[in-house]
Design a protein around this motif. Structure first.
Motif, PDB file in Angstrom:
ATOM      1  N   PRO A 128     -19.811 -12.722  18.610  1.00  0.00           N
ATOM      2  CA  PRO A 128     -19.831 -11.308  18.196  1.00  0.00           C
ATOM      3  C   PRO A 128     -20.864 -10.474  18.948  1.00  0.00           C
ATOM      4  CG  PRO A 128     -20.777 -12.718  16.493  1.00  0.00           C
ATOM      5  CD  PRO A 128     -20.145 -13.627  17.499  1.00  0.00           C
ATOM      6  N   ALA A 129     -21.891 -11.117  19.493  1.00  0.00           N
ATOM      7  CA  ALA A 129     -22.900 -10.379  20.252  1.00  0.00           C
ATOM      8  C   ALA A 129     -22.435 -10.014  21.653  1.00  0.00           C
ATOM      9  CB  ALA A 129     -24.187 -11.208  20.352  1.00  0.00           C
ATOM     10  N   PHE A 130     -21.413 -10.704  22.158  1.00  0.00           N
ATOM     11  CA  PHE A 130     -21.039 -10.599  23.564  1.00  0.00           C
ATOM     12  C   PHE A 130     -20.834  -9.165  24.026  1.00  0.00           C
ATOM     13  CE2 PHE A 130     -17.739 -10.915  26.985  1.00  0.00           C
ATOM     14  CZ  PHE A 130     -18.565 -11.454  27.954  1.00  0.00           C
ATOM     15  N   LEU A 131     -20.077  -8.375  23.283  1.00  0.00           N
ATOM     16  CA  LEU A 131     -19.823  -6.982  23.674  1.00  0.00           C
ATOM     17  C   LEU A 131     -20.516  -5.967  22.781  1.00  0.00           C
ATOM     18  CD1 LEU A 131     -16.033  -6.935  24.669  1.00  0.00           C
ATOM     19  CD2 LEU A 131     -18.038  -7.217  26.143  1.00  0.00           C
TER      20      LEU A 131
ATOM     21  N   ALA B 217     -25.396  -7.068  19.194  1.00  0.00           N
ATOM     22  CA  ALA B 217     -25.878  -6.995  17.814  1.00  0.00           C
ATOM     23  C   ALA B 217     -26.012  -8.390  17.211  1.00  0.00           C
ATOM     24  CB  ALA B 217     -24.929  -6.150  16.970  1.00  0.00           C
ATOM     25  N   HIS B 218     -26.825  -8.478  16.171  1.00  0.00           N
ATOM     26  CA  HIS B 218     -27.042  -9.736  15.464  1.00  0.00           C
ATOM     27  C   HIS B 218     -26.067  -9.819  14.298  1.00  0.00           C
ATOM     28  CE1 HIS B 218     -29.333 -13.243  14.149  1.00  0.00           C
ATOM     29  NE2 HIS B 218     -29.282 -12.754  12.909  1.00  0.00           N
ATOM     30  N   ALA B 219     -25.194 -10.812  14.333  1.00  0.00           N
ATOM     31  CA  ALA B 219     -24.169 -10.957  13.295  1.00  0.00           C
ATOM     32  C   ALA B 219     -24.771 -11.525  12.014  1.00  0.00           C
ATOM     33  CB  ALA B 219     -23.048 -11.862  13.789  1.00  0.00           C
ATOM     34  N   LYS B 220     -24.334 -10.974  10.903  1.00  0.00           N
ATOM     35  CA  LYS B 220     -24.768 -11.455   9.597  1.00  0.00           C
ATOM     36  C   LYS B 220     -24.163 -12.820   9.314  1.00  0.00           C
ATOM     37  CE  LYS B 220     -24.390 -10.355   4.651  1.00  0.00           C
ATOM     38  NZ  LYS B 220     -23.880  -9.371   3.663  1.00  0.00           N
ATOM     39  N   ALA B 221     -24.978 -13.756   8.855  1.00  0.00           N
ATOM     40  CA  ALA B 221     -24.484 -15.091   8.514  1.00  0.00           C
ATOM     41  C   ALA B 221     -23.747 -15.036   7.186  1.00  0.00           C
ATOM     42  CB  ALA B 221     -25.643 -16.077   8.438  1.00  0.00           C
ATOM     43  N   THR B 222     -22.429 -15.162   7.238  1.00  0.00           N
ATOM     44  CA  THR B 222     -21.620 -15.145   6.019  1.00  0.00           C
ATOM     45  C   THR B 222     -20.271 -15.786   6.300  1.00  0.00           C
ATOM     46  OG1 THR B 222     -20.574 -13.749   4.331  1.00  0.00           O
ATOM     47  CG2 THR B 222     -20.741 -12.834   6.556  1.00  0.00           C
ATOM     48  N   GLU B 223     -19.728 -16.429   5.286  1.00  0.00           N
ATOM     49  CA  GLU B 223     -18.375 -16.976   5.372  1.00  0.00           C
ATOM     50  C   GLU B 223     -17.389 -16.104   4.606  1.00  0.00           C
ATOM     51  OE1 GLU B 223     -18.224 -21.008   4.127  1.00  0.00           O
ATOM     52  OE2 GLU B 223     -19.886 -21.657   5.388  1.00  0.00           O
TER      53      GLU B 223
ATOM     54  N   ASP C 207     -17.937 -10.066   3.687  1.00  0.00           N
ATOM     55  CA  ASP C 207     -19.019  -9.125   3.982  1.00  0.00           C
ATOM     56  C   ASP C 207     -19.570  -9.317   5.397  1.00  0.00           C
ATOM     57  OD1 ASP C 207     -19.940 -11.623   3.162  1.00  0.00           O
ATOM     58  OD2 ASP C 207     -21.865 -10.823   2.447  1.00  0.00           O
ATOM     59  N   ILE C 208     -18.666  -9.440   6.362  1.00  0.00           N
ATOM     60  CA  ILE C 208     -19.084  -9.581   7.759  1.00  0.00           C
ATOM     61  C   ILE C 208     -19.807  -8.323   8.213  1.00  0.00           C
ATOM     62  CG2 ILE C 208     -17.273 -11.221   8.375  1.00  0.00           C
ATOM     63  CD1 ILE C 208     -15.694  -8.835   9.522  1.00  0.00           C
ATOM     64  N   TYR C 209     -20.716  -8.482   9.169  1.00  0.00           N
ATOM     65  CA  TYR C 209     -21.439  -7.314   9.692  1.00  0.00           C
ATOM     66  C   TYR C 209     -21.963  -7.648  11.084  1.00  0.00           C
ATOM     67  CZ  TYR C 209     -24.055  -2.974   9.621  1.00  0.00           C
ATOM     68  OH  TYR C 209     -24.503  -1.711   9.892  1.00  0.00           O
ATOM     69  N   CYS C 210     -21.661  -6.780  12.036  1.00  0.00           N
ATOM     70  CA  CYS C 210     -22.135  -7.003  13.404  1.00  0.00           C
ATOM     71  C   CYS C 210     -22.517  -5.659  14.030  1.00  0.00           C
ATOM     72  CB  CYS C 210     -21.049  -7.727  14.210  1.00  0.00           C
ATOM     73  SG  CYS C 210     -21.582  -8.186  15.867  1.00  0.00           S
ATOM     74  N   GLY C 211     -21.710  -5.146  14.955  1.00  0.00           N
ATOM     75  CA  GLY C 211     -21.995  -3.876  15.602  1.00  0.00           C
ATOM     76  C   GLY C 211     -20.735  -3.355  16.258  1.00  0.00           C
TER      77      GLY C 211
ATOM     78  N   SER D  78     -18.206 -16.751   9.364  1.00  0.00           N
ATOM     79  CA  SER D  78     -16.773 -16.541   9.195  1.00  0.00           C
ATOM     80  C   SER D  78     -16.027 -16.712  10.516  1.00  0.00           C
ATOM     81  CB  SER D  78     -16.537 -15.121   8.665  1.00  0.00           C
ATOM     82  OG  SER D  78     -15.181 -14.754   8.781  1.00  0.00           O
ATOM     83  N   CYS D  79     -14.776 -17.168  10.415  1.00  0.00           N
ATOM     84  CA  CYS D  79     -13.931 -17.303  11.603  1.00  0.00           C
ATOM     85  C   CYS D  79     -13.703 -15.954  12.286  1.00  0.00           C
ATOM     86  CB  CYS D  79     -12.583 -17.914  11.230  1.00  0.00           C
ATOM     87  SG  CYS D  79     -12.676 -19.663  10.770  1.00  0.00           S
ATOM     88  N   THR D  80     -13.856 -14.869  11.556  1.00  0.00           N
ATOM     89  CA  THR D  80     -13.699 -13.538  12.157  1.00  0.00           C
ATOM     90  C   THR D  80     -14.614 -13.380  13.359  1.00  0.00           C
ATOM     91  OG1 THR D  80     -13.119 -12.581  10.007  1.00  0.00           O
ATOM     92  CG2 THR D  80     -13.854 -11.058  11.721  1.00  0.00           C
ATOM     93  N   TYR D  81     -15.806 -13.956  13.278  1.00  0.00           N
ATOM     94  CA  TYR D  81     -16.795 -13.803  14.351  1.00  0.00           C
ATOM     95  C   TYR D  81     -16.367 -14.484  15.649  1.00  0.00           C
ATOM     96  CZ  TYR D  81     -20.248 -12.108  10.927  1.00  0.00           C
ATOM     97  OH  TYR D  81     -20.926 -11.383   9.975  1.00  0.00           O
ATOM     98  N   THR D  82     -15.553 -15.519  15.555  1.00  0.00           N
ATOM     99  CA  THR D  82     -15.162 -16.258  16.761  1.00  0.00           C
ATOM    100  C   THR D  82     -13.713 -15.999  17.176  1.00  0.00           C
ATOM    101  OG1 THR D  82     -14.788 -18.181  15.310  1.00  0.00           O
ATOM    102  CG2 THR D  82     -16.842 -18.120  16.558  1.00  0.00           C
ATOM    103  N   ASN D  83     -12.991 -15.196  16.398  1.00  0.00           N
ATOM    104  CA  ASN D  83     -11.605 -14.876  16.718  1.00  0.00           C
ATOM    105  C   ASN D  83     -11.467 -13.728  17.701  1.00  0.00           C
ATOM    106  OD1 ASN D  83     -10.387 -16.825  15.114  1.00  0.00           O
ATOM    107  ND2 ASN D  83     -10.236 -15.488  13.330  1.00  0.00           N
TER     108      ASN D  83
END
Length: 456
Positions: free
Chosen positions: A121-124, A127-133, A136-140, A178-183
């Protein structure tokens, strides 16, 4: 010059970046956007056809890189290409290797040690991604979406997110993430990740279909008679041809044949689709079984969208992060992610390098094809900034502070290796791309300085 009234025109404001009129050929269930045709433009606008808009694409590969086989040993021009970069020799003057870029925000900062779940999630976004499964995902906001928002009023689609592997949907894919972060690598907002489209037929319909207007009997008739979407706009195309000059007739014939070719390949791929079982759930059989053909169809669809200015921003994932795809076509039956954790095993390293080099060959083919597509007085590649990279550097170490990044196209000087100061924010490069596209950004992510040495 009068244009047939049956054509649909879309007037846009392009921030002074080029022609503002695009033409669609309309038919039952079809809306085919045409590339800019000088013959269809008023004389005053025809003079600006050379000033084509700048675009941005991102090509992403999962699971990092074997950096010792990737990073040139010398900086500057005319470096010796390491093994993984050798497939790019034909387009050497079109790209620059940039080493030393990193994402400090991919660090743990006390969170669980999940290298993939934070780095992707930081790649583009930087931002620092919130650790959650949970939900309540949160990045940038990702850089592609910053550009997409700026150009949204100029194009039919704000952006196009493409991939190869269906998303993982269950629970976490990395420890506490969450898998959202790597999808995906595209984030419209800190809480909204944009999923990648992976089925070529869905993308084709998204670009060229007019889904709300085609009824089911017509759709079934099309399938039964194996007709092309072009058959539905054939009469319109003939009418437009009468208004075109010789060069534009040739351009339109090539463009329509490109669409027909992609459509044929999609149909053929659908005849040999497979059902895959990933992470415990079954993926419908609408994914081509041939990985390479799947990649090339998706990239061809992307190039058609860019060529017609349907969008100016697109991302493409060669695999979702943590992908364990086995490249049997290379004789590599081990899963990609498993190989990336090679523990310095020579046999595993050899296989990983083979996969990394194969991905680079697909990228080289992509750049060569983009360079062959006319675009104003230049070509599609020279008018497109292409960022190619991974969210992890050395795979075995989950390193996020020395990423394998390439910037191609954009009309910039190539044949260079820029060895940036160690730990230079990757966001400095992304900020540079935004500014070169004309997006009025003074900062992005964790950087307020464009990358030094990029613009000569």
């Amino acid at each position: 010059m009068k244009i047939n009234r049956s054509l649909k025109h879309i007037n846009t404001i392009n921030h002074g970046s080029g022609p503002s009129r695009r033409v669609f050929l309309k038919g039952v269930g079809a809306a085919i956007a045409l590339p800019v045709m000088e013959s269809l433009l008023p004389p005053a606008m025809a003079k600006s056809i050379e000033q084509r808009p700048k675009r941005m694409t991102v090509v992403y590969s999962p699971n990092g890189m074997r950096m010792t086989h990737y990073t040139p040993t010398t900086a500057g021009k005319n470096y010796e290409a390491p093994p993984i970069l050798q497939p790019l020799e034909k387009v050497r003057d079109k790209y620059t290797v940039i080493s030393g870029l990193g994402h400090y925000q991919a660090s743990a900062f006390g969170a669980p040690p999940a290298g993939h779940g934070r780095s992707c999630p930081a790649f583009l976004t930087g931002a620092h991604a919130k650790a959650t499964e949970g939900a309540d995902i949160y990045c940038g906001v990702s850089v592609d979406q910053v550009a997409a928002k700026y150009f949204a009023r100029d194009t039919q689609l704000a952006s196009l997110e493409l991939g190869i592997e269906p998303p993982s949907l269950l629970g976490s894919c990395d420890i506490n993430y969450s898998c959202t972060y790597t999808n995906t690598i595209s984030w419209k907002s800190p809480t909204q990740a944009l999923p990648a489209m992976v089925a070529p037929s869905d993308v084709f319909e998204h670009l060229f279909g007019d889904g709300n207007q085609i009824d089911e009997p017509t759709r079934q008739m099309k399938l039964a008679h194996k007709s092309s979407i072009l058959d539905f706009i054939n009469q319109e195309a003939k009418k437009v041809n009468q208004s075109l000059g010789v060069n534009d007739r040739h351009k339109m014939a090539q463009y329509l044949e490109s669409i027909r070719d992609v459509e044929r390949r999609i149909t053929k791929a659908q005849q040999t689709t497979i059902e895959m079982n990933l992470d415990g759930f079954t993926v419908p059989a609408n994914i081509p079984s041939d990985y390479e053909e799947h990649v090339k169809i998706m990239l061809d669809l992307q190039m058609l969208a860019l060529q017609t200015d349907m969008t100016r921003v697109s991302t493409f994932m060669l695999g979702r992060e943590l992908s364990n795809h086995a490249y049997n076509n290379l004789g590599v039956r081990d899963g990609h992610h498993a190989l990336s954790h090679h523990a310095n095993n020579p046999e595993k390293i050899d296989k990983l390098v083979k996969v990394n080099t194969y991905h680079m060959q697909l990228f080289a083919d992509y750049l060569e094809k983009m360079a062959s597509i006319p675009d104003g007085d230049s070509n599609l590649l020279d008018n497109t900034f292409v960022v190619r990279g991974a969210c992890i550097g050395e795979s075995n170490e989950h390193d996020h502070m020395d990423l394998p990044v390439i910037l191609a196209g954009g009309g910039l000087e190539g044949n260079r290796h820029i060895a940036a100061k160690k730990h230079t924010p990757m966001c400095s490069l992304l900020l540079s791309v935004l500014q070169q596209m004309g997006v009025p950004a003074q900062s992005f992510g964790d950087s307020s300085e464009p990358l030094a040495g990029l613009i000569t």
